[in-house]
Scaffold this motif. Structure first.
Motif, PDB file in Angstrom:
ATOM      1  N   LYS A  84      -3.255   1.410  37.013  1.00  0.00           N
ATOM      2  CA  LYS A  84      -3.930   0.154  36.718  1.00  0.00           C
ATOM      3  C   LYS A  84      -3.309  -0.460  35.460  1.00  0.00           C
ATOM      4  O   LYS A  84      -3.178   0.194  34.441  1.00  0.00           O
ATOM      5  CB  LYS A  84      -5.416   0.417  36.484  1.00  0.00           C
ATOM      6  CG  LYS A  84      -6.205  -0.825  36.105  1.00  0.00           C
ATOM      7  CD  LYS A  84      -7.616  -0.466  35.708  1.00  0.00           C
ATOM      8  CE  LYS A  84      -8.341  -1.685  35.126  1.00  0.00           C
ATOM      9  NZ  LYS A  84      -9.662  -1.332  34.578  1.00  0.00           N
ATOM     10  N   GLN A  85      -2.932  -1.724  35.553  1.00  0.00           N
ATOM     11  CA  GLN A  85      -2.290  -2.408  34.429  1.00  0.00           C
ATOM     12  C   GLN A  85      -3.304  -2.684  33.321  1.00  0.00           C
ATOM     13  O   GLN A  85      -4.384  -3.202  33.571  1.00  0.00           O
ATOM     14  CB  GLN A  85      -1.690  -3.725  34.929  1.00  0.00           C
ATOM     15  CG  GLN A  85      -1.009  -4.579  33.872  1.00  0.00           C
ATOM     16  CD  GLN A  85       0.321  -4.026  33.420  1.00  0.00           C
ATOM     17  OE1 GLN A  85       0.363  -3.279  32.435  1.00  0.00           O
ATOM     18  NE2 GLN A  85       1.406  -4.411  34.075  1.00  0.00           N
ATOM     19  N   GLU A  86      -2.931  -2.320  32.099  1.00  0.00           N
ATOM     20  CA  GLU A  86      -3.756  -2.627  30.930  1.00  0.00           C
ATOM     21  C   GLU A  86      -2.885  -3.303  29.887  1.00  0.00           C
ATOM     22  O   GLU A  86      -1.724  -2.922  29.686  1.00  0.00           O
ATOM     23  CB  GLU A  86      -4.385  -1.361  30.355  1.00  0.00           C
ATOM     24  CG  GLU A  86      -5.421  -0.740  31.281  1.00  0.00           C
ATOM     25  CD  GLU A  86      -6.085   0.473  30.676  1.00  0.00           C
ATOM     26  OE1 GLU A  86      -6.939   1.072  31.351  1.00  0.00           O
ATOM     27  OE2 GLU A  86      -5.741   0.838  29.538  1.00  0.00           O
ATOM     28  N   VAL A  87      -3.436  -4.306  29.245  1.00  0.00           N
ATOM     29  CA  VAL A  87      -2.716  -5.075  28.232  1.00  0.00           C
ATOM     30  C   VAL A  87      -3.464  -4.962  26.911  1.00  0.00           C
ATOM     31  O   VAL A  87      -4.681  -5.194  26.857  1.00  0.00           O
ATOM     32  CB  VAL A  87      -2.592  -6.553  28.645  1.00  0.00           C
ATOM     33  CG1 VAL A  87      -1.836  -7.348  27.579  1.00  0.00           C
ATOM     34  CG2 VAL A  87      -1.887  -6.668  29.997  1.00  0.00           C
ATOM     35  N   THR A  88      -2.731  -4.603  25.873  1.00  0.00           N
ATOM     36  CA  THR A  88      -3.321  -4.407  24.549  1.00  0.00           C
ATOM     37  C   THR A  88      -2.623  -5.299  23.550  1.00  0.00           C
ATOM     38  O   THR A  88      -1.388  -5.416  23.571  1.00  0.00           O
ATOM     39  CB  THR A  88      -3.174  -2.936  24.112  1.00  0.00           C
ATOM     40  OG1 THR A  88      -3.769  -2.093  25.098  1.00  0.00           O
ATOM     41  CG2 THR A  88      -3.859  -2.704  22.777  1.00  0.00           C
ATOM     42  N   GLN A  89      -3.399  -5.918  22.674  1.00  0.00           N
ATOM     43  CA  GLN A  89      -2.822  -6.772  21.642  1.00  0.00           C
ATOM     44  C   GLN A  89      -3.227  -6.261  20.264  1.00  0.00           C
ATOM     45  O   GLN A  89      -4.403  -5.980  20.019  1.00  0.00           O
ATOM     46  CB  GLN A  89      -3.278  -8.220  21.821  1.00  0.00           C
ATOM     47  CG  GLN A  89      -2.679  -8.868  23.053  1.00  0.00           C
ATOM     48  CD  GLN A  89      -2.968 -10.348  23.119  1.00  0.00           C
ATOM     49  OE1 GLN A  89      -3.680 -10.813  23.999  1.00  0.00           O
ATOM     50  NE2 GLN A  89      -2.415 -11.105  22.184  1.00  0.00           N
ATOM     51  N   ILE A  90      -2.226  -6.181  19.413  1.00  0.00           N
ATOM     52  CA  ILE A  90      -2.437  -5.725  18.037  1.00  0.00           C
ATOM     53  C   ILE A  90      -1.719  -6.684  17.091  1.00  0.00           C
ATOM     54  O   ILE A  90      -0.585  -7.090  17.381  1.00  0.00           O
ATOM     55  CB  ILE A  90      -1.877  -4.295  17.846  1.00  0.00           C
ATOM     56  CG1 ILE A  90      -2.672  -3.303  18.698  1.00  0.00           C
ATOM     57  CG2 ILE A  90      -1.909  -3.884  16.385  1.00  0.00           C
ATOM     58  CD1 ILE A  90      -2.099  -1.909  18.679  1.00  0.00           C
ATOM     59  N   PRO A  91      -2.353  -7.109  15.949  1.00  0.00           N
ATOM     60  CA  PRO A  91      -3.717  -6.743  15.568  1.00  0.00           C
ATOM     61  C   PRO A  91      -4.747  -7.606  16.293  1.00  0.00           C
ATOM     62  O   PRO A  91      -4.391  -8.608  16.901  1.00  0.00           O
ATOM     63  CB  PRO A  91      -3.728  -7.040  14.065  1.00  0.00           C
ATOM     64  CG  PRO A  91      -2.777  -8.190  13.931  1.00  0.00           C
ATOM     65  CD  PRO A  91      -1.699  -7.958  14.961  1.00  0.00           C
ATOM     66  N   ALA A  92      -6.006  -7.252  16.182  1.00  0.00           N
ATOM     67  CA  ALA A  92      -7.065  -8.060  16.783  1.00  0.00           C
ATOM     68  C   ALA A  92      -7.290  -9.333  15.978  1.00  0.00           C
ATOM     69  O   ALA A  92      -7.681 -10.367  16.536  1.00  0.00           O
ATOM     70  CB  ALA A  92      -8.365  -7.255  16.868  1.00  0.00           C
TER      71      ALA A  92
END
Lengths: 112, 113
Positions: free
Chosen positions: B1-9
């Motif tokens: 399952k594709q997950e996308v994370t962005q840093i910083p919030a």
């Protein structure tokens, strides 16, 4: 071509009422998507149409939600018996087979 | 399952600084990656679109890069201005029958005058 349009832009309703949103895609686009965005989150996929056929529905789309795209042109998203948790921005996007998605301005729903 | 994370919030910087926003995704089978800007209560404004075969795209003070093999993208903003204050969203268009977008949760940027 004026892009993807959505109507209304804002909707305030009382819990338990039904609401319907409309999306008019770019005229030559055969693909149409609905997304929902709650406060502080990114948009989440709800459903996808290719022409008039609804080909995928997210598990987020409960039985109270229904979407249609008659004749493969505009689309409607109806929410029955609205709940406070339905408060969100509802975004529509359209694309052609060889192009990316273009997003509309969204409909902001507030359920009191 | 594709997950996308962005840093910083969230990020707060003084005017004029150069800054980098990060985006990572778990599945390299993407059709393209797009960076969007979103002002409070508004819809999405497309900033840069990078096709899966491309490495970077530039528009004015913005530069976005894509490294599919490592599952990463960066958005570089040069000489930041108060008008750049907004939420920046990264989204990948997955390479499947639907080509739906999977979005990150965004980076809220505030540029101080």
């Amino acid at each position: 071509d004026t892009g993807v349009s959505q109507d209304p832009r804002h909707k305030i309703t009382k819990r338990g009422q039904n609401v319907t949103f409309r999306c008019d895609p770019i005229s030559e686009h055969n693909r149409l998507y609905w997304y929902r965005q709650t406060l502080g989150q990114g948009p989440e996929f709800l459903t996808y149409f290719q022409n008039e056929a609804q080909l995928e529905k997210s598990r987020l789309l409960s039985d109270r939600f229904s979407a249609e795209r008659p004749k493969g042109s505009f689309s409607t998203l109806e929410i029955q018996r609205t709940e406070q948790g339905d408060s969100a921005m509802y975004l529509c996007a359209s694309s052609s087979i060889s192009d990316t998605q273009y997003f509309g301005p969204g409909t902001r729903l507030t359920v009191l | 399952k594709q997950e996308v994370t962005q840093i910083p919030a969230a990020l707060s910087v003084p005017e004029g600084e150069n800054l980098v926003l990060n985006c990572s995704f778990t599945d390299s089978a993407i059709y393209n990656l797009q960076w969007f800007r979103q002002d409070p209560g508004k819809g999405l404004t497309s900033l840069l679109l990078i096709q899966s075969s491309q490495r970077e795209q530039t528009s004015g003070r913005l530069n976005a890069s894509l490294d599919k093999s490592s599952g990463r993208s960066t958005l570089y903003i040069a000489a930041s201005q108060p008008g750049d204050s907004a939420t920046y969203l990264c989204a990948v268009e997955i390479d499947s029958g639907t080509y739906k977008y999977i979005f990150g949760t965004g980076t809220r940027l505030k540029v101080l005058a």
